[in-house]
Design a protein around this motif. Structure first.
Motif, PDB file in Angstrom:
ATOM      1  N   GLU A 229      10.216 -20.505  31.620  1.00 61.14           N
ATOM      2  CA  GLU A 229      10.850 -19.977  30.416  1.00 61.14           C
ATOM      3  C   GLU A 229      10.726 -18.459  30.393  1.00 61.14           C
ATOM      4  O   GLU A 229       9.632 -17.909  30.509  1.00 61.14           O
ATOM      5  N   THR A 230      11.863 -17.782  30.258  1.00 60.51           N
ATOM      6  CA  THR A 230      11.896 -16.322  30.168  1.00 60.51           C
ATOM      7  C   THR A 230      12.472 -15.930  28.814  1.00 60.51           C
ATOM      8  O   THR A 230      13.558 -16.379  28.443  1.00 60.51           O
ATOM      9  N   VAL A 231      11.734 -15.096  28.080  1.00 60.08           N
ATOM     10  CA  VAL A 231      12.172 -14.625  26.763  1.00 60.08           C
ATOM     11  C   VAL A 231      12.634 -13.177  26.900  1.00 60.08           C
ATOM     12  O   VAL A 231      11.873 -12.316  27.371  1.00 60.08           O
ATOM     13  N   ILE A 232      13.875 -12.906  26.485  1.00 64.21           N
ATOM     14  CA  ILE A 232      14.493 -11.590  26.681  1.00 64.21           C
ATOM     15  C   ILE A 232      14.756 -10.957  25.318  1.00 64.21           C
ATOM     16  O   ILE A 232      15.528 -11.507  24.513  1.00 64.21           O
ATOM     17  N   PRO A 233      14.160  -9.805  25.005  1.00 62.00           N
ATOM     18  CA  PRO A 233      14.470  -9.119  23.736  1.00 62.00           C
ATOM     19  C   PRO A 233      15.910  -8.616  23.727  1.00 62.00           C
ATOM     20  O   PRO A 233      16.391  -8.049  24.717  1.00 62.00           O
ATOM     21  N   VAL A 234      16.588  -8.840  22.599  1.00 61.89           N
ATOM     22  CA  VAL A 234      17.952  -8.322  22.435  1.00 61.89           C
ATOM     23  C   VAL A 234      18.025  -7.625  21.077  1.00 61.89           C
ATOM     24  O   VAL A 234      17.063  -7.026  20.636  1.00 61.89           O
ATOM     25  N   GLY A 235      19.178  -7.688  20.398  1.00 60.01           N
ATOM     26  CA  GLY A 235      19.314  -7.033  19.103  1.00 60.01           C
ATOM     27  C   GLY A 235      18.927  -7.951  17.955  1.00 60.01           C
ATOM     28  O   GLY A 235      18.730  -9.154  18.119  1.00 60.01           O
ATOM     29  N   ARG A 236      18.836  -7.383  16.776  1.00 62.62           N
ATOM     30  CA  ARG A 236      18.445  -8.142  15.590  1.00 62.62           C
ATOM     31  C   ARG A 236      19.572  -9.083  15.155  1.00 62.62           C
ATOM     32  O   ARG A 236      20.727  -8.703  15.134  1.00 62.62           O
ATOM     33  N   GLY A 237      19.178 -10.299  14.808  1.00 59.81           N
ATOM     34  CA  GLY A 237      20.168 -11.274  14.375  1.00 59.81           C
ATOM     35  C   GLY A 237      20.941 -11.885  15.523  1.00 59.81           C
ATOM     36  O   GLY A 237      22.108 -12.249  15.351  1.00 59.81           O
ATOM     37  N   SER A 238      20.300 -12.031  16.676  1.00 60.29           N
ATOM     38  CA  SER A 238      20.983 -12.606  17.849  1.00 60.29           C
ATOM     39  C   SER A 238      21.366 -14.052  17.557  1.00 60.29           C
ATOM     40  O   SER A 238      20.522 -14.901  17.349  1.00 60.29           O
ATOM     41  N   GLU A 239      22.653 -14.320  17.528  1.00 60.07           N
ATOM     42  CA  GLU A 239      23.116 -15.646  17.109  1.00 60.07           C
ATOM     43  C   GLU A 239      24.201 -16.159  18.035  1.00 60.07           C
ATOM     44  O   GLU A 239      23.936 -16.887  18.978  1.00 60.07           O
ATOM     45  N   GLY A 240      25.459 -15.800  17.775  1.00 59.60           N
ATOM     46  CA  GLY A 240      26.543 -16.292  18.604  1.00 59.60           C
ATOM     47  C   GLY A 240      26.489 -15.701  19.999  1.00 59.60           C
ATOM     48  O   GLY A 240      26.194 -14.521  20.180  1.00 59.60           O
ATOM     49  N   ASN A 282      28.732 -13.865  14.067  1.00 55.49           N
ATOM     50  CA  ASN A 282      27.928 -15.056  14.330  1.00 55.49           C
ATOM     51  C   ASN A 282      28.513 -15.980  15.392  1.00 55.49           C
ATOM     52  O   ASN A 282      27.925 -17.017  15.680  1.00 55.49           O
ATOM     53  N   ARG A 283      29.644 -15.616  15.993  1.00 54.94           N
ATOM     54  CA  ARG A 283      30.172 -16.401  17.108  1.00 54.94           C
ATOM     55  C   ARG A 283      30.808 -15.462  18.125  1.00 54.94           C
ATOM     56  O   ARG A 283      31.387 -14.420  17.767  1.00 54.94           O
ATOM     57  N   LEU A 284      30.697 -15.856  19.392  1.00 51.16           N
ATOM     58  CA  LEU A 284      31.311 -15.112  20.493  1.00 51.16           C
ATOM     59  C   LEU A 284      31.760 -16.129  21.530  1.00 51.16           C
ATOM     60  O   LEU A 284      30.997 -17.024  21.898  1.00 51.16           O
ATOM     61  N   LYS A 285      33.010 -15.993  21.977  1.00 48.73           N
ATOM     62  CA  LYS A 285      33.542 -16.900  22.993  1.00 48.73           C
ATOM     63  C   LYS A 285      34.371 -16.129  24.005  1.00 48.73           C
ATOM     64  O   LYS A 285      35.107 -15.201  23.654  1.00 48.73           O
ATOM     65  N   PHE A 286      34.269 -16.548  25.283  1.00 47.71           N
ATOM     66  CA  PHE A 286      35.102 -15.978  26.332  1.00 47.71           C
ATOM     67  C   PHE A 286      36.380 -16.803  26.493  1.00 47.71           C
ATOM     68  O   PHE A 286      36.394 -18.010  26.238  1.00 47.71           O
ATOM     69  N   GLY A 290      37.940 -15.539  31.677  1.00 46.57           N
ATOM     70  CA  GLY A 290      36.827 -14.599  31.679  1.00 46.57           C
ATOM     71  C   GLY A 290      37.197 -13.152  31.462  1.00 46.57           C
ATOM     72  O   GLY A 290      36.357 -12.268  31.624  1.00 46.57           O
ATOM     73  N   THR A 291      38.418 -12.866  31.037  1.00 46.36           N
ATOM     74  CA  THR A 291      38.839 -11.467  30.888  1.00 46.36           C
ATOM     75  C   THR A 291      38.542 -10.896  29.503  1.00 46.36           C
ATOM     76  O   THR A 291      38.416  -9.687  29.359  1.00 46.36           O
ATOM     77  N   LYS A 292      38.455 -11.762  28.506  1.00 45.95           N
ATOM     78  CA  LYS A 292      38.268 -11.281  27.136  1.00 45.95           C
ATOM     79  C   LYS A 292      37.120 -12.019  26.454  1.00 45.95           C
ATOM     80  O   LYS A 292      36.867 -13.200  26.729  1.00 45.95           O
ATOM     81  N   ALA A 293      36.464 -11.305  25.531  1.00 46.83           N
ATOM     82  CA  ALA A 293      35.468 -11.904  24.652  1.00 46.83           C
ATOM     83  C   ALA A 293      35.974 -11.788  23.222  1.00 46.83           C
ATOM     84  O   ALA A 293      36.455 -10.727  22.811  1.00 46.83           O
ATOM     85  N   LEU A 294      35.882 -12.873  22.464  1.00 41.65           N
ATOM     86  CA  LEU A 294      36.300 -12.896  21.070  1.00 41.65           C
ATOM     87  C   LEU A 294      35.059 -12.982  20.196  1.00 41.65           C
ATOM     88  O   LEU A 294      34.191 -13.833  20.420  1.00 41.65           O
ATOM     89  N   ILE A 295      34.964 -12.094  19.190  1.00 35.62           N
ATOM     90  CA  ILE A 295      33.804 -12.059  18.302  1.00 35.62           C
ATOM     91  C   ILE A 295      34.282 -12.171  16.861  1.00 35.62           C
ATOM     92  O   ILE A 295      35.132 -11.384  16.423  1.00 35.62           O
ATOM     93  N   SER A 296      33.761 -13.143  16.123  1.00 36.50           N
ATOM     94  CA  SER A 296      34.084 -13.249  14.699  1.00 36.50           C
ATOM     95  C   SER A 296      33.009 -12.520  13.914  1.00 36.50           C
ATOM     96  O   SER A 296      31.816 -12.794  14.051  1.00 36.50           O
ATOM     97  N   ALA A 297      33.429 -11.567  13.086  1.00 33.69           N
ATOM     98  CA  ALA A 297      32.502 -10.734  12.327  1.00 33.69           C
ATOM     99  C   ALA A 297      33.069 -10.509  10.937  1.00 33.69           C
ATOM    100  O   ALA A 297      34.011  -9.736  10.761  1.00 33.69           O
ATOM    101  N   GLY A 298      32.501 -11.213   9.947  1.00 31.26           N
ATOM    102  CA  GLY A 298      33.023 -11.092   8.594  1.00 31.26           C
ATOM    103  C   GLY A 298      34.453 -11.567   8.537  1.00 31.26           C
ATOM    104  O   GLY A 298      34.771 -12.679   8.953  1.00 31.26           O
ATOM    105  N   GLY A 299      35.360 -10.711   8.052  1.00 31.26           N
ATOM    106  CA  GLY A 299      36.772 -11.077   7.996  1.00 31.26           C
ATOM    107  C   GLY A 299      37.553 -10.646   9.207  1.00 31.26           C
ATOM    108  O   GLY A 299      38.780 -10.773   9.229  1.00 31.26           O
ATOM    109  N   ASP A 300      36.863 -10.140  10.233  1.00 30.84           N
ATOM    110  CA  ASP A 300      37.536  -9.607  11.417  1.00 30.84           C
ATOM    111  C   ASP A 300      37.369 -10.523  12.629  1.00 30.84           C
ATOM    112  O   ASP A 300      36.380 -11.259  12.752  1.00 30.84           O
ATOM    113  N   LEU A 301      38.333 -10.431  13.534  1.00 33.30           N
ATOM    114  CA  LEU A 301      38.217 -10.993  14.870  1.00 33.30           C
ATOM    115  C   LEU A 301      38.371  -9.837  15.838  1.00 33.30           C
ATOM    116  O   LEU A 301      39.389  -9.139  15.829  1.00 33.30           O
ATOM    117  N   VAL A 302      37.349  -9.616  16.670  1.00 36.71           N
ATOM    118  CA  VAL A 302      37.310  -8.466  17.565  1.00 36.71           C
ATOM    119  C   VAL A 302      37.484  -8.950  19.005  1.00 36.71           C
ATOM    120  O   VAL A 302      36.847  -9.922  19.424  1.00 36.71           O
TER     121      VAL A 302
END
Length: 373
Positions: A229-240, A282-286, A290-302
């Protein structure tokens, strides 16, 4: 005589109308009554407000059935044959069940009681098993539908182990741990943990008979290997998060920081922290290519370009509560839940524009794709 005849005609009409009204209400309020055949490829949408799973025909964007799934449903996954759906009843640790839905018969099956493994959330289906996180237990596990038993549990020691990804063969697992601001990578090893210590036995200890342990030896684990088991520090609120289709990177959305952490799977290290302006993500999908990542953030899709690691577009779609993301296997469309607006947005992945909306119930969240085999 005319008055009497009119009276009885009116009474009969009223009674008939009342009968059909009651029948119509009963039909609408019965979520287990199939409205239409489940399509071979179906979009599954959870409603946290209505406590239902909606089966949606992606060709028409219409709900063909709604099935009850229990309190506070958050995530859903379909079996490999597309016949069964599993739903995590979360409750921030208050609940401990997985709802089971027969997608062909469009009916609820008996729920799976996880016992002390409270707060199930993230789900995956791999190698014939249902894999899940259990936040309240700081653990992950798998359930075997054939035996009807939980067949594996592993503690993470991290706070709010939330989402899960299983690599092919189930020899590698990735989880996000929201309140610990970490990602865990678990890797299956070929050796067996425990057993007799290396080197000669202590003087006078003798050699134990075959199959017996020497005094002081720790009890061996069951055959099949151990886990590193390897634990990797990332940013706060790591979720999606999601893993690229080639299995080389994991991208993590850090909701409190608004950043993305890029992890190299082989070295198990963060190679980049991207300023994504995606607080509340809170969600991220490729996409499948594999060319794009979609991130849902509040009322936005990035949208991010994976190769350049740069934002390429931002759609403001709803008031907030952006949640589940599901991408069609053919890469033509994406579906994104907007809980505050009570709809699922349909995105054309060629034009990167909204082309439709689905009403699948109040406060929609978890999404899955089910293909019948």
């Amino acid at each position: 005589m005319k008055i009497k005849k009119s009276f009885w005609q009116a009474a009969a009409l009223a009674a008939c109308s009342a009968f059909f009204a009651v029948a119509l209400i009963a039909q609408r309020s019965s979520p287990q009554s199939p409205q239409s055949t489940t399509p071979k490829a179906a979009l599954l949408v959870l409603s946290k407000q209505d406590h239902t799973l909606a089966i949606v025909d992606p060709a028409t964007l219409q709900v063909v059935a709604r099935i009850p799934v229990g309190d506070d449903p958050h995530e859903v996954v379909a079996s490999a044959d597309g016949h069964t759906a599993y739903v995590s009843n979360y409750g921030f640790g208050a609940f401990h069940t997985l709802a089971v839905v027969d997608l062909i018969g469009q009916k609820a099956e008996p729920q799976i009681d996880l016992g002390a493994l409270g707060g199930p959330h993230g789900l995956a289906f791999a190698e014939g098993k249902v894999w899940f996180t259990a936040e309240a237990a700081k653990a992950i596990g798998s359930y075997d539908p054939l035996s009807g038993k939980i067949n594996w549990i592993m503690g993470t020691g991290q706070n709010r182990t939330h989402m899960i990804y299983i690599f092919p063969g189930a020899g590698k697992i990735v989880t996000t741990n929201v309140n610990s601001a970490t990602v865990t990578i678990l890797e299956h090893t070929s050796g067996q943990a425990g057993g007799r210590p290396q080197g000669p036995p202590p003087a006078g200890a003798g050699v134990p008979p075959p199959g017996m342990r020497a005094p002081g030896d720790p009890p061996p684990l069951p055959p099949g290997g151990d886990w590193n088991e390897t634990v990797i520090p990332v940013g706060r609120g790591s979720e999606g998060f999601d893993v690229t289709p080639d299995g080389k990177q994991a991208w993590v959305a850090n909701a409190r920081d608004g950043t993305l952490s890029v992890i190299d799977i082989a070295s198990k290290k963060v190679t980049a922290t991207l300023q994504a302006n995606a607080r509340g993500a809170n969600r991220l999908k490729f996409t499948p290519d594999g060319t794009k990542a979609l991130i849902s953030a509040g009322g936005d899709l990035v949208f991010f370009d994976v190769a350049t690691q740069k934002e390429i577009k931002r759609l403001h779609i709803g008031r907030g509560g952006g949640g589940g993301i599901q991408v069609q296997p053919d890469g033509e469309r994406a579906y994104v839940s907007f809980a505050a607006d009570n709809f699922v947005a349909v995105i054309d992945l060629k034009t990167l524009e909204v082309v439709g909306k689905i009403d699948a119930g109040g406060n929609p969240d978890g999404l899955a794709w089910a293909v019948q085999q």
